[in-house]
Write an enzyme that holds these catalytic residues in place. Sequence first.
Site, PDB file in Angstrom:
ATOM      1  N   ASN A 247      -4.325 -28.559 -14.145  1.00  0.00           N
ATOM      2  CA  ASN A 247      -3.022 -28.607 -14.755  1.00  0.00           C
ATOM      3  C   ASN A 247      -2.751 -30.395 -14.241  1.00  0.00           C
ATOM      4  O   ASN A 247      -1.665 -30.295 -15.093  1.00  0.00           O
ATOM      5  CB  ASN A 247      -2.119 -28.086 -13.684  1.00  0.00           C
TER       6      ASN A 247
ATOM      7  N   GLY B 175       4.141 -28.260  -9.697  1.00  0.00           N
ATOM      8  CA  GLY B 175       4.224 -26.570  -9.979  1.00  0.00           C
ATOM      9  C   GLY B 175       4.893 -25.963  -9.464  1.00  0.00           C
ATOM     10  O   GLY B 175       5.326 -24.042  -9.487  1.00  0.00           O
TER      11      GLY B 175
ATOM     12  N   ARG C 224       7.162 -25.869   8.377  1.00  0.00           N
ATOM     13  CA  ARG C 224       7.363 -25.208   7.447  1.00  0.00           C
ATOM     14  C   ARG C 224       8.110 -24.140   9.404  1.00  0.00           C
ATOM     15  O   ARG C 224       7.503 -23.345   9.702  1.00  0.00           O
ATOM     16  CB  ARG C 224       6.933 -24.258   6.543  1.00  0.00           C
TER      17      ARG C 224
ATOM     18  N   ASP D 231       0.125 -35.234  -8.479  1.00  0.00           N
ATOM     19  CA  ASP D 231       0.723 -34.268  -8.292  1.00  0.00           C
ATOM     20  C   ASP D 231       0.804 -33.954  -6.670  1.00  0.00           C
ATOM     21  O   ASP D 231       0.655 -34.923  -6.066  1.00  0.00           O
ATOM     22  CB  ASP D 231      -1.128 -33.475  -8.136  1.00  0.00           C
TER      23      ASP D 231
ATOM     24  N   ASP E  16      -5.445 -33.355  -8.821  1.00  0.00           N
ATOM     25  CA  ASP E  16      -7.116 -32.764  -8.915  1.00  0.00           C
ATOM     26  C   ASP E  16      -7.442 -32.041  -9.082  1.00  0.00           C
ATOM     27  O   ASP E  16      -8.872 -31.528  -9.560  1.00  0.00           O
ATOM     28  CB  ASP E  16      -6.930 -32.461  -7.017  1.00  0.00           C
TER      29      ASP E  16
END
Lengths: 1105, 242
Positions: free
Chosen positions: A745, A624, A543, A359, A742
Amino acid sequence: DQHFHEQPQFKRTILLCFKKSKYYNPITFLPLNLFEQFKRAANFYFLVLLILQAIPQISTLSWYTTLVPLLLVLGITAVKDLVDDIVSNMFKNTKWKDIKVGDIIRLKKNTFVPADILLLSSSEPNSLCYVETAELDGETNLKFKMALEVTDKYLQEESAMADFNGLIECEEPNNRLDKFTGTLFWRNMSYALDADKILLRGCKVRNTDFCHGVVIFAGADTKIMKNSGKTKFKRTKIDSLMNYMVYTIFLVLILLSAGLAIGHTYWEQQIGNSSWYLYDAEDYSPPYRGFLNFWGYIIVLNTMVPISLYVSVEVIRLGQSYFINWDLQMYYSEKDTAAKARTTTLNEQLGQIHYIFSDKTGTLTQNIMTFKKCCINGQRYGKSVPLDFSWNMYADGKFLFYDHYLIEQIKSRKDPEIQKFFLLLAICHTVMVDVSDGQINYQAASPDEGALVTAARNFGYVFLSRTQNTITISEMGIEKTYDVLAILDFNSDRKRMSVIVRESNGNIRLYCKGADTVIYERLHPRNVKREATEEVFANETLRTLCLCYRDISDDEFEAWNKKFMEASVATTNRDEALDKVYEEIEKNLILLGATAIEDKLQDGVPETISKLSKADIKIWVLTGDKKETAENIGFSCELLTDETTICYGEDIRQVKSTKNFCVGVKNVQFLKLSQQTAEEKQKQTEKRRKAEAYKEQQQKNFVDLACECKAVICCRVTPKQKAMVVELVKKYKKAITLAIGDGANDVNMIKTAHIGVGISGQEGMQAVMSSDYSFGQFRYLQRLLLVHGRWSYIRMCKFLRYFFYKNFAFTLVHIWYSFFNGFSAQTAYEDWFITLYNVLYSSLPVLLVGLFDQDVSDKLSLRFPRLYVLGQKDLLFNYRKFFLSLLHGAITSLIIFFIPYGAYLQTMGQDGEAPSDYQSFAVTAASSLVFVVNLQIGLDTSYWTFVNAFSVFGSIAIYFGITFDFHSAGIHVLFPSAFQFTGTAPNALRQPYLWLTMVLTIAVCLLPVVAQRFLSMTIWPSESDRIQKNRKKYMAEEEQWKRRQSAFRRGLSSRRSAYAFSHQRGYADLIASGRSIRKKRAPLDAVLGNAVTEVREAHTAVANR
Amino acid sequence: MYYGLSNFYQNHRRYVKSRDDSQLNGDNSSLLNPSKECEPYRTNEDKPIAPCGAIANSMFNDTLELYRIDNDTRTPITLIKKGIAWWTDKNVKFRNPTGDGNNLTALFQGTTKPVNWPKPVYMLDSELDNNGFINEDFIVWMRTAALPTFRKLYRLIERKNNLQPTLQAGKYSLEITYNYPVYSFDGRKRMILSTISWMGGKNPFLGIAYITVGSICFFLGVVLLIIHHKYGNRNTSADIPN
């Protein structure tokens, strides 16, 4: 088929009902446990054996030979089960058992939502409710849910809620987290319900004192539970291999017994029938005697199927699990979480991992955004000295920034660009503010925004509050209020957001921030600073976000505002219309600078990933999040580098055509944005309908393709799809998979993979609850796999190989002996020796090897990840190794039988006494065997400790101790018929020739092994041999490294910049609608009034269609 | 002096277990009610057999006598019949039933002789400490052999002094009272004489085996030494990718 649930009761607080699932109680423990145990095939087999032994015709061994080990095995297993049961009871407890569909429940701040709930009202204005969905999709930003206006209006009072009697029609339970359709019928009106009004189980209520809702789906029907998949009982590869081997041995046992039975038949015909001394008055024909002897041999040779195998394996695994639990190097002190092996049966599988599915949020990243650097007017800020923000009363204590020069620039107020820069950060956002105890707390739709506003706050531009159309900030201590004329919100296509404000002097100005690529297209042509800014952060994994502004004349704004108003009331395609209008005003921008935000990785993530990929483990990131974020993380954790070619899965046709190309070029990587873009998904569903076969082909192509890549990143995947990806790899690659995550999901994925790892210490525990291993930080994965996994695998393999060897060496002697006793199933050893061999004389050293052995130290295992490969390739335990062990055992048994045989042919004792009796022979063979197997495990042990030495020599000592005791006169006096070997050991072992025989036997058994080891070490040394040989050199090197602290840092890899807001729109709508203006309502008690203790009934009915 | 039998499966399971150790240990209840393991030699004509079982029933009962022929005169060689069994067997494992007095006939009252025996157990020998269950010939027989070809100690021939060999070179004659049938199972009987040293009797197997294994070891050792010299240092400077 509408079904009305019982009239719901009003619950004052939610009950977190802790379901006790204790399987055993003191009375039922024994029978239940025994029953459970006999369901295992191996134990049942021994029970059958025990029954067979009770039949006198075929009973070849005394009853205790099987019973004692069986009891021991059952006892140990029972104790282990009991411990497991007690331990696991501490965890299984969180179940919201008592909530039923149709209940109206109240949720308080910071509690988990226990079921899927339709929001009716809340303490906030307009019945807003903020929730955190980190458990569901890994995003930590707040989302807001809003109740229907009608319920908001009428259902504030408890009494009103008690009278609520609507009918809710909704979809069937499903696993789509982002969709909900339903209708509420109430007071002769119908209201449409969508996902915005539903609180899903697993979310957390935030910033909302309390809210009320009616339960729509409870328990297993909730969306998160629908996503979590089934819990499967996991077994390791070695487990199933071991089972097959036991079956193989069982088959061998039957064949051998049959062969020996035929031998007996033949012998009876030839010799037995004519031997008068064997007459037993029974009129059995030789074939019938052979048949009886078949069963007799089944009993005699039963030790070939090792009874203590399963229990020993379990004990070893349990021990290894404890080593994992106790490993201080996997203890995360900040959150006080130690590593925990929650399943004790999978350890050796950790040494065989091929694929890791990880994840992103909370697993690779800390989910903390920090403002790292900025570039204003072409000047870069952000060096390496911590700043003191104490001059600023609003500063956030946790904020760290490193550049004095910037502070001085701000304080001096010389540079208007810098002021504008921070003003923009303070104004242009959709962050909500929440003042509690004089502390300012920001609630941002995305963590990036939060980071930026916090940064501005620390530099003296503090966002204080906002109303529907004003925004108040403190500019270096001076409070100013700006009129907000419009908020042009973020969405994933625009990749930017703007605000239009009227400044105190009446000027209208548009402030805009957005992803660099989008902003550059819209800059004013004369903007010269462009090039400089562009390259600023290009070489760092940060970013970036470009900031710019534009002055707008009143006329222009008026004209635009008209269009804006039109668009915002449009009924069809409102979003598209708005986007178009936004586009018109966001042009000719003037660049102010850029910010750089770091999505902080957890410590040691890049190192871990590079270590693991050196160990030939493929790492797939399933997230996700959206594409840009995922790609960004891919770069920052060095999964992707600049040399890699990135292929996007959107253009699957292209991917297909490039397939051959991929095979040819090594360094190609795919950023596989799997099936998840919307059209792609539709396509797939269509295809699925079209033809199953085609779908399978498609899946296989996907897996084949993805497996040729060095790294795979799947983004925009739902929990179910995460599990599907894992399932696909399991199915088509037959590889061992590990999933690490974690959040809730990840639960499905964790359950699907061969091994699931949960990162604990984060707020939710759902992933940990369904995982097999859990620890606090991603970086511990390398220790878990490369050290514990590898060791466990090596230990287990060594253990199994030795175990089969030792049982064969032990049992086959009976077979060689049967050629000299007319195949009469006479044993070659004393019954008591057979009883105790497996449990006492040979079990401890091999158990210790299974627990403690290590070929190279943990440091070296971590330093040379290549060593891990042998587990992936099943090199240490496979059918070949198994048969080699059996062969080794068979040869040993041959030597153990035939050397004493040779010696006994014409031997005479010291005193001329009866020299070649059966009992002395049994003792000679048994003693040689004990020596050989214990010294053999000594040769196999690569990590000698005091305990190992103690156990090896202890086992031999125990053997002699017990043997002499059982053969002593005393015990014969007590039990004359149970101990028939009286005097054998003292008499036989007095004879020097017997010792000479034993020494010869041991030498012939072990010297070839020593020679073979030596040869393979010198001529074909394995990597671990070589590393072990040079370990001193490596240790010295390490010492050196420590002294000469890393003088150079690894060059930062370059990457493309990308700005990522959150998935969803910001709060612009909300702010514009004025619904969020935070007026505190009356506290909860006032709402409840006097009816606190009264339990009322709400006439609510929910129907699932 | 040993007697040897071949093709005699004293180690057959059915045979080995056909005995009652508590009866042999002098247990009075077992004496009159022997273990079921002894079947079919448990009772005879409704009387319990002492000693019961197939082993006892098939006891070797040839007698061997050795004579030295010296100028046509036969002088019997003294054969010692005591001290041929293990001390533990004679004193611990095997004991006569207990009771009043030492009269074995009375003690074995109520039992019958094994089917194949010519006389009951209490008439095996004239001496009291070598009679009944503690008769050493009986004890030696009861200690079943490991292999179908076996030898059992029959008598001891004591060495008189160290200067002369025990049996001087010359003519000897062996007199056998042939009672024991072995033809039916193709058996062979032997009489073996062996000199006992601290190592026991003559046993060439171990010597040959040791010499063989020793020379193989030596040869292998040389080969391995050469290999070690050739390859040993090659891999010490390993270049392992890390």
